[in-house]
Design a protein around this motif. Structure first.
Motif, PDB file in Angstrom:
ATOM      1  N   LYS A 186      87.598 -29.923  -3.771  1.00 30.60           N
ATOM      2  CA  LYS A 186      88.624 -30.882  -4.175  1.00 30.60           C
ATOM      3  C   LYS A 186      87.948 -32.229  -4.433  1.00 30.60           C
ATOM      4  CE  LYS A 186      92.712 -33.040  -2.063  1.00 30.60           C
ATOM      5  NZ  LYS A 186      93.498 -33.058  -0.814  1.00 30.60           N
ATOM      6  N   GLY A 187      88.436 -32.937  -5.448  1.00 30.47           N
ATOM      7  CA  GLY A 187      87.876 -34.249  -5.742  1.00 30.47           C
ATOM      8  C   GLY A 187      87.055 -34.244  -7.019  1.00 30.47           C
ATOM      9  N   PRO A 188      86.437 -35.377  -7.340  1.00 31.30           N
ATOM     10  CA  PRO A 188      85.754 -35.529  -8.634  1.00 31.30           C
ATOM     11  C   PRO A 188      84.342 -34.926  -8.724  1.00 31.30           C
ATOM     12  CG  PRO A 188      85.639 -37.578  -7.434  1.00 31.30           C
ATOM     13  CD  PRO A 188      86.487 -36.647  -6.602  1.00 31.30           C
ATOM     14  N   ALA A 189      83.748 -34.534  -7.609  1.00 31.20           N
ATOM     15  CA  ALA A 189      82.366 -34.009  -7.677  1.00 31.20           C
ATOM     16  C   ALA A 189      82.337 -32.744  -8.537  1.00 31.20           C
ATOM     17  CB  ALA A 189      81.839 -33.717  -6.283  1.00 31.20           C
ATOM     18  N   PRO A 190      81.387 -32.647  -9.468  1.00 27.09           N
ATOM     19  CA  PRO A 190      81.344 -31.484 -10.365  1.00 27.09           C
ATOM     20  C   PRO A 190      80.634 -30.267  -9.777  1.00 27.09           C
ATOM     21  CG  PRO A 190      79.693 -33.071 -11.027  1.00 27.09           C
ATOM     22  CD  PRO A 190      80.445 -33.687  -9.886  1.00 27.09           C
ATOM     23  N   LEU A 191      79.732 -30.488  -8.809  1.00 19.24           N
ATOM     24  CA  LEU A 191      78.895 -29.398  -8.315  1.00 19.24           C
ATOM     25  C   LEU A 191      78.886 -29.353  -6.794  1.00 19.24           C
ATOM     26  CD1 LEU A 191      75.806 -30.003 -10.647  1.00 19.24           C
ATOM     27  CD2 LEU A 191      77.581 -28.264 -10.946  1.00 19.24           C
ATOM     28  N   ASN A 192      78.454 -28.214  -6.263  1.00 19.02           N
ATOM     29  CA  ASN A 192      78.252 -28.061  -4.821  1.00 19.02           C
ATOM     30  C   ASN A 192      77.113 -28.967  -4.369  1.00 19.02           C
ATOM     31  OD1 ASN A 192      80.126 -25.947  -5.016  1.00 19.02           O
ATOM     32  ND2 ASN A 192      78.522 -24.439  -5.337  1.00 19.02           N
ATOM     33  N   LEU A 193      77.058 -29.235  -3.056  1.00 17.04           N
ATOM     34  CA  LEU A 193      75.893 -29.948  -2.534  1.00 17.04           C
ATOM     35  C   LEU A 193      74.664 -29.092  -2.805  1.00 17.04           C
ATOM     36  CD1 LEU A 193      77.123 -31.395   0.896  1.00 17.04           C
ATOM     37  CD2 LEU A 193      77.012 -32.526  -1.328  1.00 17.04           C
ATOM     38  N   HIS A 194      73.595 -29.725  -3.226  1.00 16.13           N
ATOM     39  CA  HIS A 194      72.378 -29.025  -3.640  1.00 16.13           C
ATOM     40  C   HIS A 194      71.646 -28.432  -2.431  1.00 16.13           C
ATOM     41  CE1 HIS A 194      68.849 -28.048  -5.998  1.00 16.13           C
ATOM     42  NE2 HIS A 194      68.114 -28.686  -5.111  1.00 16.13           N
ATOM     43  N   VAL A 195      71.200 -27.198  -2.578  1.00 17.78           N
ATOM     44  CA  VAL A 195      70.393 -26.541  -1.545  1.00 17.78           C
ATOM     45  C   VAL A 195      68.923 -26.700  -1.938  1.00 17.78           C
ATOM     46  CG1 VAL A 195      69.835 -24.354  -0.418  1.00 17.78           C
ATOM     47  CG2 VAL A 195      72.207 -24.873  -1.023  1.00 17.78           C
ATOM     48  N   PRO A 196      68.130 -27.423  -1.132  1.00 20.13           N
ATOM     49  CA  PRO A 196      66.712 -27.599  -1.479  1.00 20.13           C
ATOM     50  C   PRO A 196      65.923 -26.321  -1.198  1.00 20.13           C
ATOM     51  CG  PRO A 196      67.137 -28.555   0.655  1.00 20.13           C
ATOM     52  CD  PRO A 196      68.471 -28.068   0.135  1.00 20.13           C
ATOM     53  N   ASP A 197      64.702 -26.266  -1.703  1.00 26.75           N
ATOM     54  CA  ASP A 197      63.816 -25.152  -1.370  1.00 26.75           C
ATOM     55  C   ASP A 197      63.453 -25.258   0.102  1.00 26.75           C
ATOM     56  OD1 ASP A 197      63.759 -24.121  -3.949  1.00 26.75           O
ATOM     57  OD2 ASP A 197      62.027 -25.312  -4.528  1.00 26.75           O
ATOM     58  N   TYR A 198      63.612 -24.173   0.820  1.00 22.40           N
ATOM     59  CA  TYR A 198      63.241 -24.165   2.232  1.00 22.40           C
ATOM     60  C   TYR A 198      62.912 -22.751   2.654  1.00 22.40           C
ATOM     61  CZ  TYR A 198      67.836 -22.247   3.528  1.00 22.40           C
ATOM     62  OH  TYR A 198      68.937 -21.445   3.653  1.00 22.40           O
ATOM     63  N   LYS A 199      62.220 -22.649   3.780  1.00 17.56           N
ATOM     64  CA  LYS A 199      61.909 -21.340   4.366  1.00 17.56           C
ATOM     65  C   LYS A 199      61.798 -21.516   5.874  1.00 17.56           C
ATOM     66  CE  LYS A 199      56.911 -21.725   3.895  1.00 17.56           C
ATOM     67  NZ  LYS A 199      55.706 -21.195   3.308  1.00 17.56           N
ATOM     68  N   PHE A 200      61.991 -20.444   6.585  1.00 13.64           N
ATOM     69  CA  PHE A 200      61.859 -20.478   8.036  1.00 13.64           C
ATOM     70  C   PHE A 200      60.414 -20.165   8.388  1.00 13.64           C
ATOM     71  CE2 PHE A 200      66.393 -20.332   7.770  1.00 13.64           C
ATOM     72  CZ  PHE A 200      66.803 -21.040   8.876  1.00 13.64           C
ATOM     73  N   SER A 203      59.404 -20.148  11.469  1.00 16.99           N
ATOM     74  CA  SER A 203      59.585 -19.292  12.636  1.00 16.99           C
ATOM     75  C   SER A 203      61.088 -19.199  12.881  1.00 16.99           C
ATOM     76  CB  SER A 203      58.868 -19.882  13.861  1.00 16.99           C
ATOM     77  OG  SER A 203      59.527 -21.045  14.302  1.00 16.99           O
ATOM     78  N   ASP A 204      61.491 -18.580  13.964  1.00 17.09           N
ATOM     79  CA  ASP A 204      62.925 -18.473  14.252  1.00 17.09           C
ATOM     80  C   ASP A 204      63.555 -19.831  14.548  1.00 17.09           C
ATOM     81  OD1 ASP A 204      63.007 -15.771  13.857  1.00 17.09           O
ATOM     82  OD2 ASP A 204      62.796 -15.247  15.986  1.00 17.09           O
ATOM     83  N   THR A 205      62.764 -20.800  14.960  1.00 17.94           N
ATOM     84  CA  THR A 205      63.318 -22.102  15.347  1.00 17.94           C
ATOM     85  C   THR A 205      62.838 -23.268  14.501  1.00 17.94           C
ATOM     86  OG1 THR A 205      61.540 -22.415  16.968  1.00 17.94           O
ATOM     87  CG2 THR A 205      63.569 -21.381  17.766  1.00 17.94           C
ATOM     88  N   VAL A 206      61.968 -23.013  13.532  1.00 16.09           N
ATOM     89  CA  VAL A 206      61.439 -24.098  12.692  1.00 16.09           C
ATOM     90  C   VAL A 206      61.684 -23.779  11.222  1.00 16.09           C
ATOM     91  CG1 VAL A 206      59.364 -25.356  11.994  1.00 16.09           C
ATOM     92  CG2 VAL A 206      59.672 -24.719  14.371  1.00 16.09           C
ATOM     93  N   VAL A 207      62.314 -24.734  10.538  1.00 16.89           N
ATOM     94  CA  VAL A 207      62.559 -24.588   9.111  1.00 16.89           C
ATOM     95  C   VAL A 207      61.675 -25.599   8.376  1.00 16.89           C
ATOM     96  CG1 VAL A 207      64.530 -26.172   9.041  1.00 16.89           C
ATOM     97  CG2 VAL A 207      64.326 -24.423   7.302  1.00 16.89           C
ATOM     98  N   GLN A 208      61.067 -25.135   7.281  1.00 17.35           N
ATOM     99  CA  GLN A 208      60.224 -25.995   6.445  1.00 17.35           C
ATOM    100  C   GLN A 208      60.977 -26.272   5.155  1.00 17.35           C
ATOM    101  OE1 GLN A 208      56.385 -24.428   5.423  1.00 17.35           O
ATOM    102  NE2 GLN A 208      55.784 -26.263   4.341  1.00 17.35           N
ATOM    103  N   ILE A 209      61.259 -27.537   4.905  1.00 11.17           N
ATOM    104  CA  ILE A 209      61.975 -27.950   3.703  1.00 11.17           C
ATOM    105  C   ILE A 209      60.958 -28.509   2.718  1.00 11.17           C
ATOM    106  CG2 ILE A 209      63.785 -29.429   2.783  1.00 11.17           C
ATOM    107  CD1 ILE A 209      64.991 -29.469   5.618  1.00 11.17           C
ATOM    108  N   GLY A 210      61.019 -28.010   1.496  1.00 13.09           N
ATOM    109  CA  GLY A 210      60.092 -28.457   0.460  1.00 13.09           C
ATOM    110  C   GLY A 210      58.944 -27.528   0.231  1.00 13.09           C
TER     111      GLY A 210
END
Length: 190
Positions: free
Chosen positions: A167-181, A183-190
Motif C-alpha cells: 500500500k502507498g506510493p512505493a513502486p517496488l519491494n524493499l531490495h534484497v542485497p546479495d548475501y550468504k550464510f 555459518s548458521d549464525t553469521v550472514v555475509q552481506i555483499g
C-alpha cells in the motif's frame, strides 16, 4: 655532362655499428617518450574512477544473527545504507506465504526473497523504493504498517512481513542485497 645517381643506401656516417640509423633511433625514442607521457596522463584519470578505500572496506560485512530473537529485527549499515535483518516468526512466514504473488504490485514470494532452508531470515535494504526514506518497523515499538512489516512515514508506504509493497506510493519491494550464510549464525552481506 655529369648525372646524379640516387641510391637508397644511407650515408655511411649516419649508420652505427648495429646498422640502425640515428634518425630511426630518434624516432623510436620520441614515440617511446610520447607513449610514457600518455600513460602518465591517462592513468590518474582512470584510477580516480576506482572505488575509494572506505567503500572497498564496506564491500561486504558479516553480521552475527545468533542474538536476534524470533520476531525481532535489527538495523545495520552496509555501503552507507541501512540494512534490516529480521528473524520471521512461523506466523509471519505463514502470512507472507498466504498472499497470492500475482495480486502484488511487485510480485515475489517469500521463498524468492530468502535463502533455501533459511526462510525465517529476511534481509533487505532499509530504503523505501519511493523516494529513499528509511522505513520504520525494525526497531522495538516502531510502527510496522497495516501488513506487519515496515512502514515508511515519509509518504505512507506499507510493506508486509516479506518486505513487499502492499500500500502507498512505493513502486517496488524493499531490495534484497546479495548475501550468504557463512555459518548458521553469521550472514555475509555483499
Amino acid at each position: 655532362m655529369a648525372t646524379l645517381e640516387h641510391t637508397d643506401e644511407p650515408n655511411p656516417a649516419e649508420v652505427g655499428e648495429s646498422g640502425v640509423r640515428r634518425r630511426d633511433f630518434i624516432n623510436i625514442a620520441a614515440v617511446s617518450f610520447a607513449g610514457a607521457g600518455a600513460v602518465a596522463v591517462v592513468f590518474p584519470l582512470v584510477n580516480q574512477m576506482n572505488p575509494s578505500a572506505d567503500v572497498l572496506a564496506l564491500a561486504s560485512i558479516e553480521v552475527d544473527v545468533s542474538k536476534i530473537a524470533e520476531g525481532q529485527a535489527i538495523k545495520t549499515s552496509w555501503r552507507k545504507q541501512p540494512v534490516f535483518i529480521r528473524n520471521l516468526t512461523a506466523k509471519e512466514i505463514a502470512e507472507a506465504n498466504a498472499v497470492d504473488p500475482a495480486s502484488l504490485r511487485d510480485p515475489a514470494t517469500l521463498a524468492e526473497r530468502t535463502k533455501e532452508g533459511k526462510q525465517n531470515w529476511l534481509i533487505t535494504l532499509g530504503v523505501c523504493t519511493h523516494l529513499g526514506c528509511v522505513p520504520l518497523g525494525a526497531g522495538e515499538g516502531e510502527p510496522r504498517g497495516d501488513f506487519g512489516g515496515y512502514f515508511c512515514p515519509c509518504h505512507g508506504s506499507h510493506y508486509d512481513t516479506a518486505a513487499r509493497i502492499r500500500k502507498g506510493p512505493a513502486p517496488l519491494n524493499l531490495h534484497v542485497p546479495d548475501y550468504k550464510f557463512a555459518s548458521d549464525t553469521v550472514v555475509q552481506i555483499g
